[in-house]
Design a protein around this motif. Structure first.
Motif, PDB file in Angstrom:
ATOM      1  N   ALA A 198     -18.360 -59.002 105.503  1.00  0.00           N
ATOM      2  CA  ALA A 198     -17.653 -58.049 104.657  1.00  0.00           C
ATOM      3  C   ALA A 198     -18.665 -57.327 103.780  1.00  0.00           C
ATOM      4  O   ALA A 198     -19.693 -57.898 103.396  1.00  0.00           O
ATOM      5  CB  ALA A 198     -16.616 -58.761 103.789  1.00  0.00           C
ATOM      6  N   VAL A 199     -18.381 -56.080 103.477  1.00  0.00           N
ATOM      7  CA  VAL A 199     -19.143 -55.320 102.488  1.00  0.00           C
ATOM      8  C   VAL A 199     -18.205 -55.018 101.329  1.00  0.00           C
ATOM      9  O   VAL A 199     -17.100 -54.492 101.532  1.00  0.00           O
ATOM     10  CB  VAL A 199     -19.705 -54.014 103.088  1.00  0.00           C
ATOM     11  N   VAL A 200     -18.628 -55.378 100.120  1.00  0.00           N
ATOM     12  CA  VAL A 200     -17.788 -55.199  98.936  1.00  0.00           C
ATOM     13  C   VAL A 200     -18.610 -54.509  97.845  1.00  0.00           C
ATOM     14  O   VAL A 200     -19.837 -54.608  97.824  1.00  0.00           O
ATOM     15  CB  VAL A 200     -17.241 -56.545  98.434  1.00  0.00           C
ATOM     16  N   PRO A 201     -17.948 -53.820  96.905  1.00  0.00           N
ATOM     17  CA  PRO A 201     -18.691 -53.027  95.923  1.00  0.00           C
ATOM     18  C   PRO A 201     -19.286 -53.800  94.755  1.00  0.00           C
ATOM     19  O   PRO A 201     -20.317 -53.384  94.206  1.00  0.00           O
ATOM     20  CB  PRO A 201     -17.651 -52.018  95.426  1.00  0.00           C
ATOM     21  N   THR A 202     -18.673 -54.905  94.341  1.00  0.00           N
ATOM     22  CA  THR A 202     -19.141 -55.612  93.151  1.00  0.00           C
ATOM     23  C   THR A 202     -19.331 -57.101  93.440  1.00  0.00           C
ATOM     24  O   THR A 202     -18.776 -57.641  94.399  1.00  0.00           O
ATOM     25  CB  THR A 202     -18.147 -55.470  91.987  1.00  0.00           C
ATOM     26  N   PHE A 203     -20.100 -57.755  92.563  1.00  0.00           N
ATOM     27  CA  PHE A 203     -20.286 -59.190  92.754  1.00  0.00           C
ATOM     28  C   PHE A 203     -19.000 -59.963  92.449  1.00  0.00           C
ATOM     29  O   PHE A 203     -18.775 -61.039  93.012  1.00  0.00           O
ATOM     30  CB  PHE A 203     -21.433 -59.710  91.887  1.00  0.00           C
ATOM     31  N   ALA A 204     -18.152 -59.427  91.594  1.00  0.00           N
ATOM     32  CA  ALA A 204     -16.843 -60.041  91.377  1.00  0.00           C
ATOM     33  C   ALA A 204     -16.059 -60.075  92.681  1.00  0.00           C
ATOM     34  O   ALA A 204     -15.345 -61.051  92.974  1.00  0.00           O
ATOM     35  CB  ALA A 204     -16.068 -59.278  90.305  1.00  0.00           C
ATOM     36  N   ASP A 205     -16.208 -59.026  93.503  1.00  0.00           N
ATOM     37  CA  ASP A 205     -15.551 -59.006  94.809  1.00  0.00           C
ATOM     38  C   ASP A 205     -16.155 -60.036  95.749  1.00  0.00           C
ATOM     39  O   ASP A 205     -15.460 -60.607  96.596  1.00  0.00           O
ATOM     40  CB  ASP A 205     -15.661 -57.616  95.438  1.00  0.00           C
ATOM     41  N   VAL A 206     -17.471 -60.276  95.626  1.00  0.00           N
ATOM     42  CA  VAL A 206     -18.114 -61.332  96.418  1.00  0.00           C
ATOM     43  C   VAL A 206     -17.456 -62.671  96.113  1.00  0.00           C
ATOM     44  O   VAL A 206     -17.070 -63.420  97.021  1.00  0.00           O
ATOM     45  CB  VAL A 206     -19.623 -61.416  96.110  1.00  0.00           C
ATOM     46  N   LEU A 207     -17.310 -62.977  94.840  1.00  0.00           N
ATOM     47  CA  LEU A 207     -16.723 -64.259  94.452  1.00  0.00           C
ATOM     48  C   LEU A 207     -15.258 -64.351  94.876  1.00  0.00           C
ATOM     49  O   LEU A 207     -14.786 -65.427  95.251  1.00  0.00           O
ATOM     50  CB  LEU A 207     -16.862 -64.450  92.943  1.00  0.00           C
ATOM     51  N   ALA A 208     -14.558 -63.228  94.850  1.00  0.00           N
ATOM     52  CA  ALA A 208     -13.168 -63.229  95.298  1.00  0.00           C
ATOM     53  C   ALA A 208     -13.067 -63.471  96.801  1.00  0.00           C
ATOM     54  O   ALA A 208     -12.093 -64.059  97.281  1.00  0.00           O
ATOM     55  CB  ALA A 208     -12.502 -61.907  94.932  1.00  0.00           C
ATOM     56  N   ALA A 209     -14.091 -63.019  97.553  1.00  0.00           N
ATOM     57  CA  ALA A 209     -14.089 -63.217  99.005  1.00  0.00           C
ATOM     58  C   ALA A 209     -14.504 -64.625  99.402  1.00  0.00           C
ATOM     59  O   ALA A 209     -14.292 -65.036 100.546  1.00  0.00           O
ATOM     60  CB  ALA A 209     -15.039 -62.206  99.661  1.00  0.00           C
ATOM     61  N   ALA A 210     -15.107 -65.357  98.464  1.00  0.00           N
ATOM     62  CA  ALA A 210     -15.595 -66.704  98.765  1.00  0.00           C
ATOM     63  C   ALA A 210     -15.122 -67.701  97.704  1.00  0.00           C
ATOM     64  O   ALA A 210     -15.930 -68.404  97.095  1.00  0.00           O
ATOM     65  CB  ALA A 210     -17.132 -66.685  98.824  1.00  0.00           C
ATOM     66  N   PRO A 211     -13.788 -67.793  97.499  1.00  0.00           N
ATOM     67  CA  PRO A 211     -13.298 -68.593  96.365  1.00  0.00           C
ATOM     68  C   PRO A 211     -13.483 -70.093  96.522  1.00  0.00           C
ATOM     69  O   PRO A 211     -13.565 -70.818  95.534  1.00  0.00           O
ATOM     70  CB  PRO A 211     -11.804 -68.233  96.315  1.00  0.00           C
ATOM     71  N   SER A 212     -13.533 -70.576  97.753  1.00  0.00           N
ATOM     72  CA  SER A 212     -13.602 -72.026  97.946  1.00  0.00           C
ATOM     73  C   SER A 212     -14.832 -72.445  98.740  1.00  0.00           C
ATOM     74  O   SER A 212     -14.826 -73.498  99.370  1.00  0.00           O
ATOM     75  CB  SER A 212     -12.332 -72.517  98.655  1.00  0.00           C
ATOM     76  N   CYS A 213     -15.892 -71.629  98.706  1.00  0.00           N
ATOM     77  CA  CYS A 213     -17.104 -71.963  99.448  1.00  0.00           C
ATOM     78  C   CYS A 213     -17.838 -73.122  98.784  1.00  0.00           C
ATOM     79  O   CYS A 213     -17.967 -73.175  97.553  1.00  0.00           O
ATOM     80  CB  CYS A 213     -18.030 -70.753  99.524  1.00  0.00           C
ATOM     81  N   ALA A 214     -18.345 -74.021  99.609  1.00  0.00           N
ATOM     82  CA  ALA A 214     -19.123 -75.149  99.088  1.00  0.00           C
ATOM     83  C   ALA A 214     -20.434 -74.681  98.479  1.00  0.00           C
ATOM     84  O   ALA A 214     -20.933 -75.288  97.521  1.00  0.00           O
ATOM     85  CB  ALA A 214     -19.395 -76.145 100.216  1.00  0.00           C
ATOM     86  N   ALA A 215     -21.017 -73.602  99.011  1.00  0.00           N
ATOM     87  CA  ALA A 215     -22.257 -73.049  98.474  1.00  0.00           C
ATOM     88  C   ALA A 215     -22.312 -71.566  98.795  1.00  0.00           C
ATOM     89  O   ALA A 215     -21.910 -71.134  99.873  1.00  0.00           O
ATOM     90  CB  ALA A 215     -23.476 -73.756  99.066  1.00  0.00           C
TER      91      ALA A 215
END
Length: 241
Positions: A30-47
């Protein structure tokens, strides 16, 4: 927490490679505009491994932060990819002249800011702000560096750069795709065109960070340096590869 994420900056913002920890499914991009969007795309990632500095010192000594000093000598001709990050004060200045003045005042020997580094300041600030706003985030968000990951996968420095004169270099990209395929990523996905807003090198760097994230989650990643210092906000200054 069956997923991990590798993240790299790109012209459109951030490119994210989400991968299963067990490798049972093809990674998602995925390509997202902000780092907040990065965290929203990976809410339950182990790392989550990001190719961006984490931990900003108040002052900078010769050679930059500890991570840069530890990793750079191992990269051979690729050393220039690990640039020295200036002090926190410089990173948070509003313009280039002010950043250079702050960097000169907080480095020994005095050193200005490269334009390459300066253009990354907004992204560095995004990551730093997210980490300081969420006390749980440092436990799963880690600094990585694609060239460090590729060096570890290769068992030594790579033969080719990924770019020449700011343009993608076919031999360098092919070398990195082969290493990622050996690490278990699907060759077809590695050869696919990058999504809109990202370059082919951005895509491979995000995959490299995903490999690092998988190894971080398994406790297998190497740290540079092994005993990292922390900045004034308690953030560790360490590159995981």
């Amino acid at each position: 927490m069956d997923w991990v994420a590798g993240v790299d900056g790109c012209p459109a913002g951030w490119i994210v490679a989400l991968a299963r920890l067990d490798g049972a499914a093809e990674p998602r991009i995925a390509v997202v505009p902000t780092f907040a969007d990065v965290l929203a795309a990976a809410p339950s990632c182990a790392a989550i491994a990001v190719d961006m500095p984490i931990g900003l010192p108040e002052r900078i000594g010769p050679g930059g932060r500890g991570p840069e000093r530890a990793l750079r000598p191992l990269l051979g001709a690729r050393q220039s990819s690990v640039f020295a990050v200036p002090s926190r004060r410089a990173v948070f200045e509003a313009d280039y002249r002010a950043a250079c003045a702050a960097a000169l005042a907080t480095s020994d020997p005095p050193r200005m800011v490269s334009k390459q580094c300066y253009f990354l300041f907004p992204k560095i600030r995004e990551v730093d702000t997210a980490l300081r706003a969420d006390p749980t985030l440092p436990a799963r968000l880690f600094e990585s560096h694609p060239e460090g990951v590729f060096m570890m996968l290769n068992g030594g420095p790579l033969a080719h750069p990924k770019k020449v004169k700011s343009r993608p270099f076919a031999e360098g990209l092919a070398e990195r795709r082969a290493l990622l395929a050996r690490a278990g990523l699907p060759p077809g996905l590695l050869a696919a065109p990058p999504p809109r807003g990202a370059g082919p090198d951005d895509l491979l760097d995000a995959f490299a960070c995903a490999v690092a994230a998988r190894r971080i989650a398994r406790g297998e990643a190497r740290r540079f340096p092994d005993n990292p210092e922390r900045d004034a906000h308690g953030l560790p200054m360490v590159i995981h590869a």
